[in-house]
Design an enzyme around this catalytic site. Structure first.
Site, mmCIF file in Angstrom:
data_model
loop_
_atom_site.group_PDB
_atom_site.id
_atom_site.type_symbol
_atom_site.label_atom_id
_atom_site.label_comp_id
_atom_site.label_asym_id
_atom_site.label_seq_id
_atom_site.Cartn_x
_atom_site.Cartn_y
_atom_site.Cartn_z
ATOM 1 N N PHE A 254 -4.835 -11.801 9.485
ATOM 2 C CA PHE A 254 -4.668 -12.236 10.872
ATOM 3 C C PHE A 254 -4.785 -11.076 11.860
ATOM 4 O O PHE A 254 -4.480 -11.228 13.044
ATOM 5 C CB PHE A 254 -3.329 -12.945 11.051
ATOM 6 C CG PHE A 254 -3.272 -14.291 10.373
ATOM 7 C CD1 PHE A 254 -4.149 -15.299 10.719
ATOM 8 C CD2 PHE A 254 -2.342 -14.527 9.376
ATOM 9 C CE1 PHE A 254 -4.108 -16.535 10.089
ATOM 10 C CE2 PHE A 254 -2.285 -15.754 8.735
ATOM 11 C CZ PHE A 254 -3.170 -16.764 9.085
ATOM 12 N N HIS A 255 -5.210 -9.914 11.378
ATOM 13 C CA HIS A 255 -5.452 -8.780 12.275
ATOM 14 C C HIS A 255 -6.822 -8.961 12.931
ATOM 15 O O HIS A 255 -7.795 -9.326 12.285
ATOM 16 C CB HIS A 255 -5.410 -7.480 11.480
ATOM 17 C CG HIS A 255 -5.283 -6.245 12.323
ATOM 18 N ND1 HIS A 255 -6.276 -5.810 13.180
ATOM 19 C CD2 HIS A 255 -4.275 -5.340 12.441
ATOM 20 C CE1 HIS A 255 -5.887 -4.698 13.773
ATOM 21 N NE2 HIS A 255 -4.680 -4.398 13.347
ATOM 22 N N ARG B 141 0.840 -1.183 0.000
ATOM 23 C CA ARG B 141 0.000 0.000 0.000
ATOM 24 C C ARG B 141 0.883 1.244 0.000
ATOM 25 O O ARG B 141 2.079 1.159 0.257
ATOM 26 C CB ARG B 141 -0.960 0.021 1.192
ATOM 27 C CG ARG B 141 -0.285 0.149 2.556
ATOM 28 C CD ARG B 141 -1.330 0.239 3.653
ATOM 29 N NE ARG B 141 -0.731 0.683 4.924
ATOM 30 C CZ ARG B 141 -1.426 1.004 6.007
ATOM 31 N NH1 ARG B 141 -2.743 0.944 5.990
ATOM 32 N NH2 ARG B 141 -0.815 1.394 7.105
ATOM 33 N N CYS C 46 4.583 8.548 -4.697
ATOM 34 C CA CYS C 46 5.471 9.638 -4.288
ATOM 35 C C CYS C 46 4.631 10.832 -3.840
ATOM 36 O O CYS C 46 3.772 11.303 -4.590
ATOM 37 C CB CYS C 46 6.359 10.036 -5.461
ATOM 38 S SG CYS C 46 7.158 11.641 -5.265
ATOM 39 N N GLU D 278 -3.605 7.246 7.212
ATOM 40 C CA GLU D 278 -2.269 7.119 7.807
ATOM 41 C C GLU D 278 -1.193 7.662 6.863
ATOM 42 O O GLU D 278 -0.217 6.991 6.526
ATOM 43 C CB GLU D 278 -1.976 5.671 8.186
ATOM 44 C CG GLU D 278 -2.856 5.171 9.311
ATOM 45 C CD GLU D 278 -2.502 3.777 9.807
ATOM 46 O OE1 GLU D 278 -2.819 3.459 10.965
ATOM 47 O OE2 GLU D 278 -1.904 3.004 9.029
ATOM 48 N N GLU E 244 -8.395 4.530 15.264
ATOM 49 C CA GLU E 244 -8.155 3.093 15.169
ATOM 50 C C GLU E 244 -7.473 2.590 16.434
ATOM 51 O O GLU E 244 -6.580 3.236 16.975
ATOM 52 C CB GLU E 244 -7.249 2.750 13.984
ATOM 53 C CG GLU E 244 -7.839 2.960 12.613
ATOM 54 C CD GLU E 244 -6.871 2.523 11.512
ATOM 55 O OE1 GLU E 244 -5.963 1.713 11.812
ATOM 56 O OE2 GLU E 244 -7.010 3.000 10.375
ATOM 57 N N TRP F 24 1.329 -7.201 12.390
ATOM 58 C CA TRP F 24 2.555 -6.666 11.819
ATOM 59 C C TRP F 24 3.736 -6.642 12.798
ATOM 60 O O TRP F 24 4.800 -6.103 12.464
ATOM 61 C CB TRP F 24 2.305 -5.249 11.284
ATOM 62 C CG TRP F 24 1.478 -4.378 12.177
ATOM 63 C CD1 TRP F 24 0.119 -4.201 12.111
ATOM 64 C CD2 TRP F 24 1.928 -3.584 13.282
ATOM 65 N NE1 TRP F 24 -0.303 -3.338 13.100
ATOM 66 C CE2 TRP F 24 0.788 -2.940 13.836
ATOM 67 C CE3 TRP F 24 3.162 -3.340 13.864
ATOM 68 C CZ2 TRP F 24 0.858 -2.087 14.932
ATOM 69 C CZ3 TRP F 24 3.249 -2.494 14.945
ATOM 70 C CH2 TRP F 24 2.104 -1.869 15.473
#
Length: 660
Positions: A354-355, A108, A112, A147, A304, A312
């Site tokens: 897996f989050h 993700r 630039c 983010e 969040e 992660w």
């Protein structure tokens, strides 16, 4: 967002699911008490499957489903990651890292920040989204990108290089001024023309530290400029508030949020427990205090957090029963009026499969789902707290610029890390039950009894004068080592350390004497020092503790100086937590700061407003605690009887009968 009460929200990715799941999810969201749902965060490739061809039918349906259920929407602009067609047609938008190699799609944020092509396509999408939904009655908040700078904050491509040169021209005006600011007489780095300047790409040796700091500043500003571009489009077509999610956390440092905060209609933060740290819960409290500082003391939004494990970290630990509630009430205690989660339903595919999520893979017949229902009920019970503000008479000064500069490539000790020293002072305050405001070096300090300045390596002249004037006017100050060393250009303040703070502290350090990470020195007060010592002498200060051994036996390690009507303390080494807490206790009491007599596993924070005081007690330990307060515990819906009892792992929010 609700006008009253604590908002409970989540991030939802309907593009990952079929319409029958959407309908099931809306029913379950209502059961869970969800008030606000963030959607279209990563929706670009779904909304614009090919260049200039927009498809909104699915998003229309989702919005109407949520609206019919009485759930409000935090609508993403969808621009956080470009679709494959864009990077295929325009590979020049891809980011380049310091070694000159390109980073490709597949993850993700593969773009630039300076790319005019990316901005043009992103802004076109924003126009389509805001024109379609800008006045929708379900719309509560605009969510720009996502983010920003998490992965792509620093880009070293030729487009970024030209943007960097333009930024430098605006900052310095003349090439001669830049040469002086960067100290380019060193190593024959003098520039004769702006075109000669490159980003600080990977080099054969240590790079110019002033150039590195300016590149960090530029990179933060460049992403902020992108945010402003999207925001201007939104505000031209919608009156709904606009924000983006900050990342005030231990492992992200690339954006100077002090410069970003004034651009936000709502301050929002993402925070996840980081189990790579020695004290992840303590870091959570610090991040919440810093986010409140960015909000100027006003209530803020947790955009969040996780219901359980993330995906992660090297070891992704789940949360024990009750831990999610404790984490959440710590954020609320420290100023959050909106609590949101990533994510609603756990993904079956992709990098975040897996989050954890509010609705786990195993469904509703789970401990995790029962924890969600418990949290929702608790937030409803404490809803009257919303709108109140946090009490604090202690400030801790924090600077992203100092963080960047203090951790340069060539420094006295690679073992000294800025955030470790910040966390050490915050931890001592927290374990004494002292809530502190985390503020910028440019903040007004006049309302505080105590100001703590940890490792403020880089400090400007005006900020240094402001801190000295605060002490002269009767304030109490604690400064820790490696502070005041350089000005905004990363130029050493000559005449002896700690540079900008020599006079107010009444000391002069001739030379740093760092310790190897496995070495310790004993102090005359029984404490232990690590990492750092200094060849220091007092000028007007009094020694409080000195080294018993190590490279500088007999040299002062802790000093106290009366300056004007106030008092300034200096800590010239990294002390063990017990010594830090004892020192902070002494300083706080002398400053008139109220401290609590807990063992460090209990957080006590107050929020006030409309003539009411709310006492938050969060017990992270396993043993029960008692606290003398008369009032009504909103969590348990019981009177305290003058003595609050909180079980191990428990929480309480007491509406006090009188200020507690």
């Amino acid at each position: 967002m609700k006008s009253l009460g604590i908002t409970l929200g989540c991030d939802y990715n309907p593009e990952q699911w079929t319409p029958d799941v959407w309908r099931e999810d809306v029913v379950l969201m209502r059961e869970a008490g969800i008030d606000l749902v963030a959607i279209n965060i990563f929706g670009w490739s779904s909304l614009e499957p090919s260049a200039g061809r927009y498809e909104f039918a699915a998003l229309d349906e989702i919005i109407e489903l949520l609206h019919a259920a009485g759930i409000r929407i935090n609508l993403g602009t969808g621009t956080s990651s470009p679709p494959p067609w864009l990077t295929t047609l325009h590979p020049e938008v891809l980011p380049v890292v310091a070694d000159g190699t390109t980073r490709f799609p597949g993850g993700r944020q593969a773009w630039c920040p300076s790319s005019p092509v990316f901005r043009d396509r992103a802004y076109a999408l924003v126009r389509e989204v805001v024109r379609r939904y800008g006045e929708h009655p379900a719309l509560a908040l605009w969510h720009v990108s996502n983010e920003l700078g998490c992965h792509n904050a620093l880009c070293y491509c030729e487009t970024s290089a030209e943007a960097f040169r333009s930024w430098l021209r605006r900052r310095y005006g003349k090439i001669e001024t830049l040469n002086e600011a960067w100290g380019t007489a060193f190593w024959s780095q003098r520039y004769g023309d702006w075109a000669e300047i490159q980003p600080p790409r990977a080099a054969l040796s240590i790079r110019n530290p002033a150039q590195l700091v300016d590149f960090q500043r530029f990179s933060s500003d460049e992403l902020l400029d992108h945010y402003r571009g999207e925001t201007a489009i939104l505000r031209a077509h919608s009156s709904v508030p606009v924000t983006t999610n900050f990342m005030v956390t231990a492992h992200i440092r690339n954006l100077d949020y002090w410069s970003w905060a004034p651009e936000m209609d709502v301050i929002a933060n993402d925070h996840y427990l980081d189990h790579r740290l020695g004290d992840p819960v303590g870091e959570l409290s610090f991040a919440a205090d810093l986010t409140r500082g960015l909000a100027g003391g006003a209530p803020w939004m947790l955009m969040e957090q996780s219901a359980g494990a993330v995906n992660w970290q090297p070891y992704n630990l789940t949360k024990a029963p009750g831990e999610m509630l404790r984490n959440t009430l710590t954020h609320v205690a420290r100023g959050a009026d909106s609590i949101c989660f990533f994510q609603w339903r756990a993904s079956p595919q992709g990098a975040e499969k897996f989050h954890s999520a509010l609705l786990p893979h195993a469904g509703t017949g789970t401990v995790a789902w029962r924890e969600v229902l418990r949290l929702s009920e608790t937030l409803n019970r404490i809803g009257e707290v919303a709108g109140t503000t946090v009490e604090s008479d202690v400030a801790l000064i924090f600077s992203w610029e100092s963080w960047w500069a203090a951790e340069g490539e060539a420094r006295p000790s690679q073992a000294v890390e800025y955030l470790d020293q910040v966390h050490a002072t915050h931890r001592a305050l927290r374990e004494l039950g002292v809530t502190c405001d985390v503020v910028s070096p440019d903040a007004d300090l006049s309302g505080y009894r105590l100001v703590v300045v940890p490792c403020l390596y880089m400090v400007g002249d005006l900020a240094a004068v402001r801190i000295a004037d605060y002490v002269a006017g009767g304030g109490h100050l604690l400064v820790t080592f490696f502070s005041g060393i350089v000005d905004e250009r990363d130029r050493i303040r000559l005449g002896g350390y700690p540079g900008a703070f020599r006079d107010v502290l009444g000391v002069l350090t001739e030379e740093f004497a760092p310790l190897k990470p496995d070495h310790e020195v004993m102090l005359t007060n029984g404490g232990v020092g690590t990492l750092w010592t200094e060849r220091l002498r007092t000028t007007t200060a009094s020694p409080i503790a000195s080294y018993l051994d190590g490279p500088l036996p007999g040299t002062p390690a802790i000093t106290r100086n009366e300056f004007g009507d106030g008092v300034a303390w200096y800590l010239a080494t990294a002390v063990d937590p017990h010594t830090m807490q004892d020192l902070m206790l002494n300083i706080a009491k002398n400053a008139g700061v109220t401290v609590e007599e807990f063992d460090g596993e209990v957080e006590v924070v107050r929020r006030t407003g409309d003539g009411r005081t709310y006492l938050f007690v969060v017990n992270h330990g396993s043993n029960p605690v008692e606290y003398p307060v008369a009032g009504f515990d909103l969590v348990s819906a019981t009177e305290t009887g003058g003595l609050l009892r909180v079980a191990g792992g428990g929480v309480a929010v007491v509406r006090a009968e009188e200020p507690a």
